[in-house]
Design a protein around this motif. Structure first.
Motif: not given
Length: 302
Positions: A18, A22, A25, A28-29, A79, A82-83, A243-244, A247, A252
């Protein structure tokens, strides 16, 4: 013991995979809470998508305007986002389901320096309702089940002023599909009192300085002269930008720096995304929301 070692190794490998994803990437979602019509939300967030793409070199920044708050909550938990910027109760919902799913990084600061806002009750002047006690036997409109100011706080705090549960005090209560629809519902006479998010500072004729009532006044959807404020909660913590967590710390930190700089870099974009007059973003920690997490756990559950 062997089984624990295998599961531990799998967990570490999953985390490493993961983190590697990140760091490289391509997309970005961004999740966008429901409550305002989709066209307005996408228009207000497009500048943010453009800035994120330019700053981080993403091939694509995808905006996901959910139909309701739960859509964003489930996206963060699953998941697939992402934000997002959540309300305090929405954040509490995530924490109660998976305390490690997201990391709160920043929150908005009002023009008076506060990092909180209010739930307010709005009624039409023509209704004759002047305060929440005079709304007995009337219809109460909520915004969304995962909204802090549009449900959790009115659910738990209005009874302290009326002396009865909302289900007992009012003739009926109903959800109206978000804050915008709730304000419009009282405008159109579908409910007698609607609860809304508001800075509670500034002029009422402007719908105050921020919040959904402010947005509706600003775009001419409602005339503030037709309304009266009939109830106000105590100060509620402003919701967090999250923030996920998967990442990783580096991403972050970079996102925190990006959003901290945004109000000065592009004030119009910042104001469009936040829908009002704020001074900027300030750091926030999980414990800032402990009181809301406990309130949600007690009144609603996860």
């Amino acid at each position: 013991m062997f089984r624990k070692m295998v599961f531990g190794a799998v967990s570490v490998l999953a985390m490493a995979t993961s983190m590697a994803h990140a760091a490289d990437m391509k997309e970005f979602r961004v999740g966008i809470l429901g409550g305002e019509n989709e066209t307005d939300r996408l228009r207000n967030y497009q500048c943010l998508a453009d800035h994120l793409k330019a700053e981080f070199g993403f091939e694509k920044v995808s905006l996901f305007p959910a139909a309701d708050y739960d859509g964003v909550i489930q996206g963060l938990l699953g998941g697939t986002l992402d934000f997002a910027e959540l309300g305090a109760s929405g954040y509490a919902s995530v924490v109660l389901k998976d305390p490690k799913a997201v990391t709160p990084i920043l929150t908005t600061q009002q023009t008076d320096g506060a990092t909180g806002y209010y739930s307010i009750g709005l009624a039409l002047k023509s209704s004759g309702i002047t305060d929440i006690k005079s709304a007995k036997g009337k219809k109460l409109g909520y915004a969304d089940p995962d909204s802090t100011s549009g449900y959790l706080i009115p659910l738990t705090q209005i009874p302290k002023d009326t002396g009865a549960s909302n289900e007992t005090f009012f003739a009926s209560t109903q959800f109206n599909g978000g804050h915008e629809n709730n304000v419009l519902a009282v405008r159109d006479g579908k409910v007698d009192v609607a609860v809304d998010d508001s800075s509670g500072i500034g002029d009422f004729k402007d719908g105050y300085s921020s919040g959904t009532f402010h947005k509706e006044v600003a775009k001419g959807a409602v005339d503030p002269n037709d309304f009266v404020e009939v109830w106000r909660s105590g100060l509620i913590p402003n919701g967090p930008l999250v923030v996920r967590t998967a990442l990783g710390d580096d991403m972050t930190a970079k996102l925190t720096a990006f959003f901290t700089a945004l109000p000065k870099k592009d004030k119009a974009c910042f104001e469009g995304v936040e829908g009002g007059d704020f001074t900027g973003y300030v750091p926030v920690k999980p414990d800032f929301y402990n009181v809301i997490v406990e309130a949600r756990k007690a009144a609603i559950g996860g």
